[in-house]
Design a protein around this motif. Structure first.
Motif, PDB file in Angstrom:
ATOM      1  N   PHE A 190       0.840  -1.203   0.000  1.00 52.31           N
ATOM      2  CA  PHE A 190       0.000   0.000   0.000  1.00 52.31           C
ATOM      3  C   PHE A 190       0.878   1.258   0.000  1.00 52.31           C
ATOM      4  O   PHE A 190       0.604   2.231  -0.712  1.00 52.31           O
ATOM      5  N   TYR A 224       1.183   4.142  -3.015  1.00 55.55           N
ATOM      6  CA  TYR A 224       1.030   5.567  -2.698  1.00 55.55           C
ATOM      7  C   TYR A 224       2.262   6.353  -3.146  1.00 55.55           C
ATOM      8  O   TYR A 224       2.148   7.436  -3.758  1.00 55.55           O
ATOM      9  N   ILE A 281      -5.044   4.865  -4.974  1.00 59.49           N
ATOM     10  CA  ILE A 281      -5.653   3.978  -3.986  1.00 59.49           C
ATOM     11  C   ILE A 281      -6.598   4.826  -3.146  1.00 59.49           C
ATOM     12  O   ILE A 281      -6.555   6.057  -3.175  1.00 59.49           O
ATOM     13  N   GLU A 282      -7.437   4.160  -2.341  1.00 55.93           N
ATOM     14  CA  GLU A 282      -8.441   4.858  -1.550  1.00 55.93           C
ATOM     15  C   GLU A 282      -8.491   4.283  -0.135  1.00 55.93           C
ATOM     16  O   GLU A 282      -8.327   3.063   0.049  1.00 55.93           O
ATOM     17  N   ALA A 283      -8.712   5.147   0.843  1.00 57.34           N
ATOM     18  CA  ALA A 283      -8.992   4.655   2.198  1.00 57.34           C
ATOM     19  C   ALA A 283     -10.336   3.936   2.185  1.00 57.34           C
ATOM     20  O   ALA A 283     -11.255   4.337   1.468  1.00 57.34           O
ATOM     21  N   PRO A 301      -5.115   8.451   1.587  1.00 55.21           N
ATOM     22  CA  PRO A 301      -5.708   7.124   1.386  1.00 55.21           C
ATOM     23  C   PRO A 301      -5.198   6.068   2.362  1.00 55.21           C
ATOM     24  O   PRO A 301      -5.759   4.979   2.427  1.00 55.21           O
ATOM     25  N   LEU A 302      -4.150   6.397   3.127  1.00 59.58           N
ATOM     26  CA  LEU A 302      -3.626   5.445   4.109  1.00 59.58           C
ATOM     27  C   LEU A 302      -4.139   5.748   5.513  1.00 59.58           C
ATOM     28  O   LEU A 302      -3.644   5.182   6.490  1.00 59.58           O
ATOM     29  N   VAL A 333      -7.562  -0.417   2.921  1.00 59.62           N
ATOM     30  CA  VAL A 333      -7.278   0.289   1.668  1.00 59.62           C
ATOM     31  C   VAL A 333      -7.991  -0.428   0.535  1.00 59.62           C
ATOM     32  O   VAL A 333      -8.039  -1.662   0.501  1.00 59.62           O
TER      33      VAL A 333
END
Length: 530
Positions: A256, A260, A266-268, A376-377, A475
């Protein structure tokens, strides 16, 4: 001649083969001493709603003919040693089944796994339990078979629209699972049998020209503009292929971070976090089966499923049981030093004297304002912070913080703890100081309600063991709805639990197959039959 039956039987009738056969013969009006009569069950589920437990059965009785196999699926694996390669990162259920499907379709899978093969992995699990040493590449989550290998081996899923569940089950049977998993309404394999089955899946891949690289950690991606050409390993080796199926599981935080860092979108994602609840299996059996002493010799260890909506500061959140393991064990599932995570597993016979279940609270992104700067993390960093707090509360080893259930609700540190299946041991603490306030408050609300739904469940003869934080990926790696390809990076196929598209062994396996199909359909020159 074949006759079909739909029956409701007692446990004694359902689980004793000879008694079951005689029951069918009586129903069919056929003499019990008929020499060429064969009975088998095709579907079985337990109904414990009444005072007496019943077993719902669908069955077949054969007279003067032998029953054939329950298997319809026959694998058609071809040798793909010289075929075009695809890369599959992660050898969990998604990765293994993606590899098998690639072979069926005439493409060579190169399976890249950071951990060890299933046999060598056992030594690292022993080191976690006995010496409290966590190998970040080989543990209960990482290694051949992924987190599913050392789990209860549950094989039921609600993801019926995602693929062919029966096909997945039959592939398991073809590789050593018993045909019982095709019969039981809630099938499982058991942690003692899963390693052998995983090794058989590996042998099928290798025997037909696939390649598996153990102890190989992906540390970078090979990008050509907005196309993914391959990966770079920890040794600097570059491995290329038609595309990359990323099936690294819900705990691969370094992946992850890499996504990034490389500015790959990517998305939370919302997830759930809480504890493991451990009761005696005998207590759960008494509640579920309405028995006074024990469940008897025929019924399997009972399970439960609980959910309660809670309201706090105007926000509704669910508290629910997760991955219930009857007759099971709690294990240390950390993937790095300095964190403490627990999970549950069961052997095939589910014969431990303990019952455990995750008991978790839904976590939405709006619950984490102090982590939003992680972008997103955000949910991943929240998850990691709670795991660090649990590690510190346990004494900075794999000893887990724990508290009796009623004591937890009343905010009282337990003067003593119960016997436990958790091998590294327990440390009595106030779990309100380990869990975030909004998690602990909602759990305390829910426990009282669960005690009303299951009389006897809310008791100080149960204890909370923390923390259960790896319920699903924090994630999501996005992908296109139809093509399964990443919307930004071509030839990248996010897959399975780690990408946010599965929630267990079967759904991950189905997702692996579908990702392989989509990648091969889009980029392979020689496509096998779909």
């Amino acid at each position: 001649m074949k006759k079909h039956f739909t029956l409701q039987l007692s446990p004694e009738e359902a689980y004793q083969p000879e008694v079951f056969k005689n029951t069918l013969l009586k129903r069919a009006g056929i003499p019990l001493d008929s020499p060429h009569a064969y009975a088998r069950q095709t579907r079985r589920s337990i109904d414990a709603r009444g005072r007496k437990v019943k077993v719902n059965i669908e069955a077949e009785l054969f007279i003067n003919e032998r029953p054939g196999s329950l298997l319809d699926y026959q694998p058609t694996y071809q040798n793909v040693g010289n075929a075009e390669p695809i890369l599959i990162v992660g050898a969990g259920p998604a990765g293994l089944f993606a590899a098998l499907r690639a072979i069926e379709l005439g493409v060579k899978p190169i399976l890249i796994e950071r951990g060890k093969d299933v046999r060598a992995r056992r030594r690292d699990l022993a080191a976690i339990n006995k010496e409290h040493i966590v190998n970040p590449d080989s543990n209960y989550c990482f290694g051949e078979g992924g987190a599913g290998t050392y789990s209860d081996g549950k094989l039921y899923t609600r993801s019926k629209k995602r693929g062919d569940i029966r096909r997945i089950m039959e592939i398991f049977v073809a590789h050593g699972a018993t045909e019982e998993i095709l019969v039981d309404a809630h099938p499982h394999i058991g942690t003692n049998k899963l390693p052998v089955l995983v090794a058989e899946l590996r042998e099928s891949i290798l025997a037909h020209g696939g390649e598996i690289l153990f102890n190989t950690r992906v540390e970078d991606f090979i990008l050509d503009g907005e196309e993914m050409k391959g990966v770079v390993t920890q040794d600097g080796e570059k491995i290329t292929g038609l595309g990359v199926i990323l099936a690294t599981g819900h705990s691969a935080r370094d992946i992850f971070e890499l996504l990034y860092k490389r500015k790959i979108h990517i998305e939370a994602k919302p997830f759930a976090l809480g504890v493991r609840i451990e009761h005696s299996q005998n207590l759960i059996d008494k509640i579920q089966y309405h028995c006074e002493i024990d469940r008897g010799p025929y019924l399997p260890a009972s399970s439960y499923s609980l959910v309660q909506q809670t309201e706090l500061q105007g926000k509704q959140r669910g508290v629910f049981s997760f991955c219930m393991c009857p007759g099971g064990f709690i294990v240390p599932a950390a993937t790095a030093p300095g964190e403490l995570v627990v999970n549950g597993m069961s052997p095939s016979r589910r014969d431990s004297r303990f019952a455990n279940s995750g008991m978790v609270v839904s976590v939405e992104l709006e619950d984490l304002p102090q982590y939003q700067h992680h972008g997103p993390l955000a949910a991943m960093y929240f998850q990691a912070a709670v795991e660090k707090a649990a590690w510190e509360a346990g004494g900075k080893t794999q000893v887990a913080p724990a508290q009796r259930m009623v004591d937890f609700v009343h905010g009282k540190i337990s003067g003593s703890l119960l016997d436990t299946s958790y091998q590294p041991g327990l440390n009595s603490v106030n779990m309100h100081e380990v869990l975030p306030d909004f998690i602990a408050a909602r759990m305390a609300m829910a426990f009282r309600s669960f005690g009303q739904k299951m009389k006897g469940y809310f008791t100080n003869e149960a204890q909370l063991i923390g923390v259960e934080s790896r319920t699903s990926s924090p994630v999501r790696i996005p992908r296109e709805r139809e093509s399964f390809e990443h919307p930004q990076i071509k030839r990248l196929y996010p897959c399975g639990e780690g990408a946010g598209y599965a929630g267990g062994i079967v759904s991950a396996a189905m997702d692996g197959e579908r990702c392989a199909e989509r990648l091969i359909a889009a980029y392979a020159k020689n496509k096998g039959s779909f």
